[in-house]
Design an enzyme around this catalytic site. Structure first.
Site, PDB file in Angstrom:
ATOM      1  N   SER A 246       0.834  -1.188   0.000  1.00 34.42           N
ATOM      2  CA  SER A 246       0.000   0.000   0.000  1.00 34.42           C
ATOM      3  C   SER A 246       0.883   1.258   0.000  1.00 34.42           C
ATOM      4  CB  SER A 246      -0.961  -0.050   1.197  1.00 34.42           C
ATOM      5  OG  SER A 246      -2.000   0.877   1.068  1.00 34.42           O
ATOM      6  N   ASP A 477      -9.004  -4.289  -6.000  1.00 33.45           N
ATOM      7  CA  ASP A 477      -8.478  -3.554  -4.848  1.00 33.45           C
ATOM      8  C   ASP A 477      -9.165  -2.196  -4.754  1.00 33.45           C
ATOM      9  OD1 ASP A 477      -6.913  -2.099  -2.972  1.00 33.45           O
ATOM     10  OD2 ASP A 477      -5.132  -3.261  -3.487  1.00 33.45           O
ATOM     11  N   HIS A 505      -7.635  -5.758  -0.663  1.00 32.71           N
ATOM     12  CA  HIS A 505      -6.482  -4.856  -0.734  1.00 32.71           C
ATOM     13  C   HIS A 505      -5.181  -5.648  -0.678  1.00 32.71           C
ATOM     14  CE1 HIS A 505      -4.090  -1.345  -0.389  1.00 32.71           C
ATOM     15  NE2 HIS A 505      -3.928  -1.356   0.909  1.00 32.71           N
TER      16      HIS A 505
END
Length: 537
Positions: A246, A477, A505
């Site tokens: 991320s 995602d 995610h």
């Protein structure tokens, strides 16, 4: 909003609990004990200073800079971490703790320094050890120290066999000069209010400036990338091996830009596109969550028990109407707290980071709220997202999220016609999930009143590294849309995109195919074939 903190294993995907202890500048804001991570008394705040933007930091020469030699030449004193009695199933003393000293300002390394909290799990097979693997769980605001200490077994397998796993807390996070601006009572109100008002962002900005004016100008991702290079050298590694998820993909990308000759094997999972302004990022991210919200609602409507009814076409609207309706009719929880519309939306969004298996749990929690009038479970989800523990204490992650974002080029907020156009685009792409509070969606975080700026600007990141980089993107995602992974791969140049098909995610924790490919790249240097697509388990 890409603040969800991820871990490697699927079962650990809910947000990690960030450490709430404090650390700070060694010469003016205290230091941290290497073994226990306990801050010295002076570490609780920085001396206030005028809110004058710092002089742009010149590009450092890293290890070749004579002024940085003392930092690059240091060795970390490792010792068993102090065991936390609150974590009965984990023995933190099996993990090694230490600190790394870095300059507060790389333009003036002879001045103040800060201690970066670091942890290590040594490789299980020392005779086949590749080196060190630095990990970052995301955020910004995610604690790599907590990530490794709380669940060291998540690395079991090829990565644990071949690497010393290294977790560290970036600047402003956890045990590294943490930024924690509001007291717990004020933060309870700040994160749950349904009427934030025009001064909402300024409340936090003023509180942070009052407590951390000396540190905030130097909290940003590029300085953390420089810290990583010092850490690489202190660990004795000629090249950096790194796994970032991320927001951690942005950190890894900046490292590749800043130190291309030091890139070893980098994996960037759940990629962030560094080339667009924050407001544009937020619009695209909210569009991703809008898609996931509708997918969840349709999935729910097909199940035997769904509080959204059986009409798949109307289920998402029914959910949004209920959540927005909490503005007028909030729910009271068992312990007397209030489930506001804002908190309920946060709880729902928290669940959208997962795949269909996580959606079943959300379906149950919504049933309690919508059918039984009990908001305890949704509020618990919001607490996890906001890093509020069961005693009502908050960690530093929420404020680090704002401080780092605002340092990373969050300038040029739209005004006038551009602002109205941004609101119109947001409403078109995310009509349900943004209508509760459009300004909070567009300005997430709100940097308009933030008193400190860096020279950083959104830009395409290119790396001159000869070493290939693996980017992982997931087609469903919501937090880091798949298009961002495609864009980052193209920007980096010498990079390959590994695709996971499915919701949720990041990719590593959801797919054996992704794990196998990533493990092979990190341990043996085997680059996934271009165009590789992996199913979700």
């Amino acid at each position: 909003m890409y603040s969800k903190i991820t871990r490697f294993s699927r079962r650990a995907l809910p947000a990690a609990v960030a450490a709430a202890l404090l650390a700070g500048c060694t010469s003016s804001a205290g230091s941290t004990d290497a073994a226990s991570g306990t801050p010295s008394p002076a570490a609780t705040s920085a001396t206030p200073a005028p809110a004058t933007p710092p002089t742009p930091t010149p590009r450092p020469t890293g290890e070749a800079d004579p002024a940085l030699k003392p930092f690059y030449g240091q060795q970390i004193a490792w010792a068993p971490c102090a065991d936390d009695p609150k974590t009965e199933k984990v023995d933190e003393s099996a993990v090694q703790c230490g600190t790394l000293k870095v300059p507060l300002d790389y333009a003036g390394p002879a001045g103040d320094s800060i201690d970066v909290a670091v942890v290590r799990v040594p490789a299980a097979k020392q005779d086949r050890r590749v080196g060190s693997l630095l990990v970052n769980p995301g955020g910004p605001g995610g604690s790599g120290v907590s990530m490794v200490k709380r669940d060291p077994k998540q690395f079991d397998g090829p990565l644990h066999d071949r690497f010393d796993t290294i977790g560290f807390d970036p600047r402003g996070v956890g045990l590294t000069a943490p930024v924690n601006c509001l007291d717990d009572g004020a933060r309870d109100e700040w994160v749950t209010t349904d009427a934030p008002g025009d001064e909402h962002g300024k409340v936090l900005a003023d509180a942070c400036r009052a407590k951390y004016a000396k540190v905030l100008p130097f909290i940003g991702t590029r300085n953390t990338a420089r810290d990583m290079d010092v850490l690489r050298a202190a660990l004795g590694d000629p090249k950096l091996n790194y796994f970032g998820m991320s927001y951690g993909t942005y950190l890894g990308s900046l490292y590749a830009e800043e130190f291309p000759d030091r890139v070893g094997r980098l994996v960037l999972d759940g990629a962030v596109d560094p080339s667009v302004p924050l407001t544009e990022h937020n619009i695209e991210q909210y569009a991703g969550f809008e898609r996931s919200l509708r997918a969840f609602a349709a999935y729910c409507a097909k199940q035997d028990q769904c509080p959204l009814g059986k009409d798949q076409a109307k289920a998402a609207d029914k959910l949004a109407d209920f959540l927005d309706g909490l503005k007028q009719k909030p729910l009271t929880t068992t312990d007397g707290r209030t489930l506001t519309a804002n908190a309920a939306w946060v709880g729902v969004v928290d669940s959208l980071y997962g795949d269909e298996k996580a959606w079943d749990s959300l379906r149950n929690d919504l049933g309690w709220a919508m059918v039984r009038g009990k908001g305890d479970y949704l509020l618990a989800r919001a607490d996890g997202y906001n890093h509020r523990d069961k005693d009502g204490h908050y960690g530093a992650s929420p404020d680090a999220y704002t401080a780092i974002h605002c340092a990373d080029g969050a300038t040029g907020a739209p005004t006038g016609e551009a602002l109205q156009a941004a609101y119109a685009e947001l409403a078109a792409k995310a009509p349900l999930i943004s209508r509760h509070e459009p300004s909070a969606a567009l300005f997430d975080p709100d940097c308009r009143a933030w008193p400190f700026r860096s020279a950083e600007q959104p830009h395409p990141i290119t790396s001159k590294s000869a070493a290939p980089i693996v980017v992982v993107g997931s087609t469903g995602d919501p937090a880091t849309p798949y298009a961002w992974a495609e864009k980052l791969t193209a920007q980096l140049g010498n990079a390959v995109l590994l695709t996971r098909e499915g919701e949720g995610h990041t990719g590593y924790g959801w797919s054996t195919c992704v794990r196998t490919s990533v493990d092979a790249f990190l341990t043996d240097g085997t680059v996934p074939a271009a165009g590789t697509r992996c199913p979700t388990d």
